[in-house]
Design a protein around this motif. Sequence first.
Motif, PDB file in Angstrom:
ATOM      1  N   VAL A 127      28.110  39.660  30.797  1.00  0.00           N
ATOM      2  CA  VAL A 127      29.037  40.091  29.760  1.00  0.00           C
ATOM      3  C   VAL A 127      29.216  41.601  29.870  1.00  0.00           C
ATOM      4  O   VAL A 127      28.250  42.322  30.097  1.00  0.00           O
ATOM      5  CB  VAL A 127      28.481  39.719  28.363  1.00  0.00           C
ATOM      6  CG1 VAL A 127      29.370  40.247  27.262  1.00  0.00           C
ATOM      7  CG2 VAL A 127      28.315  38.224  28.242  1.00  0.00           C
ATOM      8  N   THR A 128      30.427  42.049  29.683  1.00  0.00           N
ATOM      9  CA  THR A 128      30.688  43.492  29.633  1.00  0.00           C
ATOM     10  C   THR A 128      31.352  43.813  28.306  1.00  0.00           C
ATOM     11  O   THR A 128      31.891  42.937  27.624  1.00  0.00           O
ATOM     12  CB  THR A 128      31.610  43.951  30.777  1.00  0.00           C
ATOM     13  OG1 THR A 128      32.859  43.292  30.655  1.00  0.00           O
ATOM     14  CG2 THR A 128      31.003  43.672  32.121  1.00  0.00           C
ATOM     15  N   THR A 129      31.325  45.074  27.967  1.00  0.00           N
ATOM     16  CA  THR A 129      31.980  45.542  26.751  1.00  0.00           C
ATOM     17  C   THR A 129      33.228  46.307  27.164  1.00  0.00           C
ATOM     18  O   THR A 129      33.174  47.163  28.046  1.00  0.00           O
ATOM     19  CB  THR A 129      31.051  46.463  25.947  1.00  0.00           C
ATOM     20  OG1 THR A 129      29.823  45.800  25.725  1.00  0.00           O
ATOM     21  CG2 THR A 129      31.660  46.833  24.615  1.00  0.00           C
ATOM     22  N   SER A 130      34.329  45.966  26.517  1.00  0.00           N
ATOM     23  CA  SER A 130      35.597  46.651  26.788  1.00  0.00           C
ATOM     24  C   SER A 130      36.171  47.146  25.475  1.00  0.00           C
ATOM     25  O   SER A 130      35.698  46.783  24.406  1.00  0.00           O
ATOM     26  CB  SER A 130      36.581  45.696  27.452  1.00  0.00           C
ATOM     27  OG  SER A 130      36.089  45.263  28.700  1.00  0.00           O
ATOM     28  N   SER A 143      33.797  38.831  34.866  1.00  0.00           N
ATOM     29  CA  SER A 143      34.710  38.553  35.979  1.00  0.00           C
ATOM     30  C   SER A 143      35.946  39.441  35.856  1.00  0.00           C
ATOM     31  O   SER A 143      36.249  39.967  34.793  1.00  0.00           O
ATOM     32  CB  SER A 143      35.122  37.081  35.989  1.00  0.00           C
ATOM     33  OG  SER A 143      36.044  36.822  34.956  1.00  0.00           O
ATOM     34  N   LYS A 144      36.670  39.600  36.918  1.00  0.00           N
ATOM     35  CA  LYS A 144      37.846  40.469  36.946  1.00  0.00           C
ATOM     36  C   LYS A 144      39.070  39.800  36.314  1.00  0.00           C
ATOM     37  O   LYS A 144      40.114  40.406  36.212  1.00  0.00           O
ATOM     38  CB  LYS A 144      38.182  40.871  38.387  1.00  0.00           C
ATOM     39  CG  LYS A 144      37.079  41.604  39.081  1.00  0.00           C
ATOM     40  CD  LYS A 144      37.012  43.015  38.607  1.00  0.00           C
ATOM     41  CE  LYS A 144      35.951  43.776  39.401  1.00  0.00           C
ATOM     42  NZ  LYS A 144      35.654  45.051  38.892  1.00  0.00           N
ATOM     43  N   GLN A 145      38.938  38.549  35.895  1.00  0.00           N
ATOM     44  CA  GLN A 145      40.080  37.840  35.324  1.00  0.00           C
ATOM     45  C   GLN A 145      40.496  38.485  34.010  1.00  0.00           C
ATOM     46  O   GLN A 145      39.675  39.000  33.265  1.00  0.00           O
ATOM     47  CB  GLN A 145      39.753  36.374  35.070  1.00  0.00           C
ATOM     48  CG  GLN A 145      39.548  35.580  36.339  1.00  0.00           C
ATOM     49  CD  GLN A 145      39.241  34.123  36.019  1.00  0.00           C
ATOM     50  OE1 GLN A 145      38.947  33.786  34.900  1.00  0.00           O
ATOM     51  NE2 GLN A 145      39.345  33.287  37.033  1.00  0.00           N
ATOM     52  N   ASP A 146      41.741  38.399  33.713  1.00  0.00           N
ATOM     53  CA  ASP A 146      42.300  38.937  32.477  1.00  0.00           C
ATOM     54  C   ASP A 146      41.898  38.028  31.317  1.00  0.00           C
ATOM     55  O   ASP A 146      42.043  36.824  31.391  1.00  0.00           O
ATOM     56  CB  ASP A 146      43.828  39.019  32.578  1.00  0.00           C
ATOM     57  CG  ASP A 146      44.453  39.639  31.350  1.00  0.00           C
ATOM     58  OD1 ASP A 146      45.651  39.444  31.169  1.00  0.00           O
ATOM     59  OD2 ASP A 146      43.737  40.312  30.587  1.00  0.00           O
ATOM     60  N   VAL A 147      41.406  38.625  30.240  1.00  0.00           N
ATOM     61  CA  VAL A 147      40.981  37.853  29.073  1.00  0.00           C
ATOM     62  C   VAL A 147      42.163  37.095  28.483  1.00  0.00           C
ATOM     63  O   VAL A 147      42.010  35.981  27.988  1.00  0.00           O
ATOM     64  CB  VAL A 147      40.351  38.789  28.015  1.00  0.00           C
ATOM     65  CG1 VAL A 147      40.028  38.037  26.761  1.00  0.00           C
ATOM     66  CG2 VAL A 147      39.115  39.454  28.578  1.00  0.00           C
TER      67      VAL A 147
END
Length: 153
Positions: free
Chosen positions: A26-29, A46-50
């Motif tokens: 998980v990353t924080t954006s 992942s690099k996929q768009d949310v």
Amino acid sequence: MSSSSITSCSVGERGIPSKCICGLGVTTSTSKTQENPGSPFFRCASKQDVNSCTSKKDSHLFKWVEDAVFEEVEDALPRLAIIAEEISKTKAEVNELNVVMKELKEEANFSKKELQKCKLCLKVCFVWFCVITIVLGYVLFREGDKKKLMLGY
């Protein structure tokens, strides 16, 4: 937070997520939308768009940080209440034990004083026994008087 700007594709995990449904971390954006500018959120690493999450089947993680923290606090409150109750019970037990300890100390002091009295009484009795023995010995066996003690005659 308004969830209308980004579709929530959460795994269903309460609190702060540790992994996405796909198994990645998980990353924080930070949101750059006009509805929620600067609002932090958790997303799949992942690099996929949310925004590409369209169904539960291929969805990745999206969760507002504010919502995750609120859930963490909400889940912790009952446990904190239980801990507070246990602390209260423990304090009551400690107070009871302090009272018992105080009573035992008082009883020990009283017993110590009684023991000292008994020792003193025993010493006095021993001294009197010694004095009486000396006096009887002197009376019965003095050399100046030639009287014999005759018992039973």
